[in-house]
Design an enzyme around this catalytic site. Structure first.
Site, PDB file in Angstrom:
ATOM      1  N   GLY A   7       0.839  -1.207   0.000  1.00 56.08           N
ATOM      2  CA  GLY A   7       0.000   0.000   0.000  1.00 56.08           C
ATOM      3  C   GLY A   7       0.864   1.243   0.000  1.00 56.08           C
ATOM      4  N   ASN A   8       0.262   2.367   0.295  1.00 60.68           N
ATOM      5  CA  ASN A   8       1.044   3.606   0.407  1.00 60.68           C
ATOM      6  C   ASN A   8       0.415   4.508   1.458  1.00 60.68           C
ATOM      7  OD1 ASN A   8      -0.909   5.467  -0.948  1.00 60.68           O
ATOM      8  ND2 ASN A   8      -0.554   4.042  -2.638  1.00 60.68           N
TER       9      ASN A   8
END
Ligand code: CTP
Length: 694
Positions: free
Chosen positions: A208-209
């Site tokens: 993810g980020n």
């Protein structure tokens, strides 16, 4: 904007409590009804007598009335209010609100509140800066409350710093801003993607980020505030719904986001792609948790769809698309490449080299780049950045008015294209089924009934919305609702819709039981609800026809006038002649008065000779509109209280500002002069005409 709004004002024990008196005065002056709730400590700083005198209502502070033993119901207050303000809010009350310590009437009222809550902290600078206070403020924000940040200046301790309660004028302004709904994007559908995407590795891990989604949510809120219907496709974020008019679709992975966007985009006028989409996903998603082996491991990734690129290929005439570019180096060059590759109309560049820009903060510093130009903005809050971006989007949508060729698709001719929404959140807890049934019945009644014998082509249909809010309901089927009704007409040869009618009806009393059929018989008005709807429908159709041919709507406007005359005995104040300058009766009575005939003729000149000709002859169309301005001024002078003058001086003002963004300086000067003579308080809006230059 605050007229008739019911406000609970919570006052706590801070030296700034004396400012609550001014706040009550300002709110009452704006036409709001104010109920003050004080904490016991607040009474040490300002007397309840002062606040009850100013608000015209006894102040509440204890759970019980000592004399009568009557219970002061925080639950009822929570349902009654349209908004709650806590000002001043001390460190102690912030802490109680953040952690649910409900040991006084103010905090219990807050916890029962169904309406939006605004909090204006006030305390000494060290207390304000303390991590505990800052943490509580963050928690309260996360819960969806609106924090009106403390200002800097001299404090009661004679120290200088941040902690002063914001001035009452600015608190009222924040509230007015919140309740303002513009018309600029009315009838438009906007698609927004926001947040990160999570790409599963195994059942417990993902790639993810750090995207928080805040920028996209702020843009969604701003579009909704300007009247658009917004579909927000959100990756995994912990943010509340930004605005009641936003429809939210939650997704997790890039592929889910892409599927949802592809499904929504064809029916949208614009898309703003804010999501930080993961470019790659693990090629294999393990069904079980990947075990620790002590060895290294190689992860094979495969490409995710590029949502912006995909929609860019689908984009049709009349659709506008914007994207973001987050760059660490060669910002402008990379952003321009993305603009071209993804077929965007503009791109918002934020550079991680700029302090305060990017993912995990509340501020952003952006440059908006389109095919001709670029605009560099200073560091601002994400909410202010959202305003700049949406203003850019709106300008492009209006510009399309001049470019897009006529759509001549004909369709089964229904005149109205109404959305009906019934919001019963204030009275939930009772039988909810009746509300769903009423909403369906209203939808059926408004959209299925043939209100005229005229044939409407698809591109002639009026777009309107009926938004009901149930203010009270009892089991015998008695309702009291407010209604926001809004209608736009399509501008010939474009995808642009121009505001035709907008009105907030504060109280409609009627009876409805499940399975009742909604019926309307002309001249036999035994049902107030259907009489009210028929009244608005005929008024809207009449105004639409007035805009298509000079005085063309008389037949329908007379039907509306007839309903208003016959409904005088229905026992609903909204119909009563002479009881207000701003009720159903006076709307139609004013408009059909002989003295207003020039105003009615102006509907045709402005819309048909002005707006509708703009796509093939911009200068000619604008000239017709310029000739309308002195007539608007005259109508305003003759009948300053008449509802219809507001159509031009308030609801269409954004449209007018946009229409004059491209004309000679002399023309601009003339328009600004006439409009500011009509309504001097428009000066900020009118400044935009002078500044706009494209
Ligand atoms: N975008 C998208 N789908 C993707 C990647 C990006 O819709 N799979 C959109 C973003 O929402 C943004 C724009 O494309 O509006 C640019 O995103 P960015 O991550 O800056 O660009 P990329 O194309 O991924 O290029 P790079 O990572 O090489 O900079």
């Amino acid at each position: 904007m605050l007229k008739g709004k019911k406000i609970v004002l919570g006052v706590t024990g801070s030296i700034a409590a004396y400012k609550a008196a001014m706040l009550v005065r300002l709110l009452v002056k704006e036409g709001a009804e104010v109920q003050v709730v004080m904490t016991p400590a607040a009474k040490e700083f300002i007397t309840p007598l002062t606040l009850s005198t100013l608000s015209g209502k006894p102040v509440l502070s204890e759970f019980f009335n000592d004399a009568s033993g009557a219970w002061h119901s925080h639950v009822e207050l929570g349902l009654w209010a349209d908004a709650m303000i806590v000002a001043p809010a001390t460190a102690s009350t912030l802490g109680k609100m953040a952690s649910g310590i409900a040991d006084n009437l103010l905090v219990t009222t807050y916890m029962s509140m169904k309406a939006p809550v605004f909090i204006a902290p006030a305390m000494d600078l060290d207390m304000y800066a303390h991590p505990a206070t800052q943490h509580n403020i963050e928690v309260l924000k996360e819960y969806g409350n609106h924090i009106i940040e403390a200002a800097s200046g001299e404090l009661a301790s004679h120290l200088n710093g941040k902690g002063r309660m914001e001035e009452p004028e600015n608190i009222v302004k924040a509230l007015k801003d919140f309740f303002f709904t513009g018309s600029e994007l009315s009838g438009k559908r906007v698609l927004i993607t926001a947040g990160p995407t999570y790409e599963k590795l195994d059942p417990v891990r993902f790639i993810g980020n750090y995207s928080s989604g805040k920028m996209g949510f702020a843009i969604a809120e701003e579009c909704a505030r300007r009247g658009a219907k917004v579909t927000l496709i959100a990756g995994p974020v912990s943010l509340p719904l930004p605005h009641p008019a936003v429809e939210r679709i939650d997704v997790e992975s890039a592929r889910e986001m892409c599927d949802a966007a592809i499904a929504q985009f064809p029916s949208c006028d614009a898309a703003v792609l804010c999501a930080a989409v993961a470019d790659y996903r693990p090629k294999v998603q393990a069904g079980r948790k990947i075990k620790h082996t002590g060895e290294g491991m190689t992860l094979e990734l495969e490409a995710n769809p590029d949502i912006a690129y995909t929609l860019g290929r689908m984009k049709g005439e009349g659709q506008v698309m914007a994207g973001f570019a987050l760059e660490t180096n060669d910002g402008e060059e990379n952003a321009r490449k993305k603009l071209e590759k993804k077929n965007l109309d503009f791109i918002v560049l934020n550079s991680l080299e700029d302090k305060g820009a990017g993912f995990a903060c509340d501020t952003n510093k952006v440059t908006v780049i389109d095919r001709k130009d670029k605009t560099v903005y200073p560091l601002k809050s994400k909410k202010s950045v959202a305003k700049d971006i949406v203003a850019h989007l709106s300008k492009l949508l209006v510009a399309l008015l001049l470019l897009v060729l006529p759509s001549t698709a004909s369709a089964e001719g229904e005149e109205l294209n109404a959305t009906v929404n019934l919001n019963a959140s204030k009275v939930q807890g009772s039988n909810t089924e009746v509300f769903t049934m009423l909403q369906d019945a209203l939808n059926e009644f408004i959209n299925s009934r043939k209100w005229t014998t005229n044939t409407y082509e698809e591109n002639e249909r009026i777009v309107c919305s009926f938004n009901f809010v149930v203010n009270s309901y009892s089991n015998d089927g008695s309702f009291d609702c407010s209604l926001m009704v809004q209608a736009t007409r399509p501008v010939y040869g474009s995808s642009y819709n121009s505001m035709l009618f907008k009105y907030e009806d504060t109280s409609i009393k009627f009876k409805y039981q499940p399975y009742d059929r909604l019926e309307f018989v002309e001249d036999n008005l035994d049902n107030n609800l259907t009489a009210v709807i028929a009244f608005y429908v005929y008024t809207i159709i009449g105004m639409d026809l007035d805009s298509m041919g000079e005085l063309g709507g008389s037949e329908f406007l007379n039907k509306a006038l007839n309903i208003a005359n016959n409904a005088q005995n229905l026992g609903d104040a909204g119909w009563r002649a002479g009881s207000s300058n701003n009720n159903r009766y006076s709307i139609i009575d004013d408009y059909m008065n002989g003295a207003m005939e020039p105003m009615r003729k102006l509907m045709y000149k402005y819309h048909r000779l002005g707006l509708d000709t703009m796509f093939k002859n911009a200068d000619g169309g604008r000239k017709a509109i310029t000739e309308c301005l002195p007539l608007i001024k005259k109508a305003y002078e003759d009948r300053p209280m008449a509802y219809f003058t507001k159509l031009f001086t308030e609801y269409k003002i954004d449209e007018i500002v946009n229409l004059y963004s491209k004309c000679t300086p002399e023309e601009k000067k003339e328009v600004v002069k006439v409009l500011s003579e009509i309504n001097p308080s428009l000066s900020t809006e009118l400044d935009k005409i002078t500044k706009n230059d494209n």
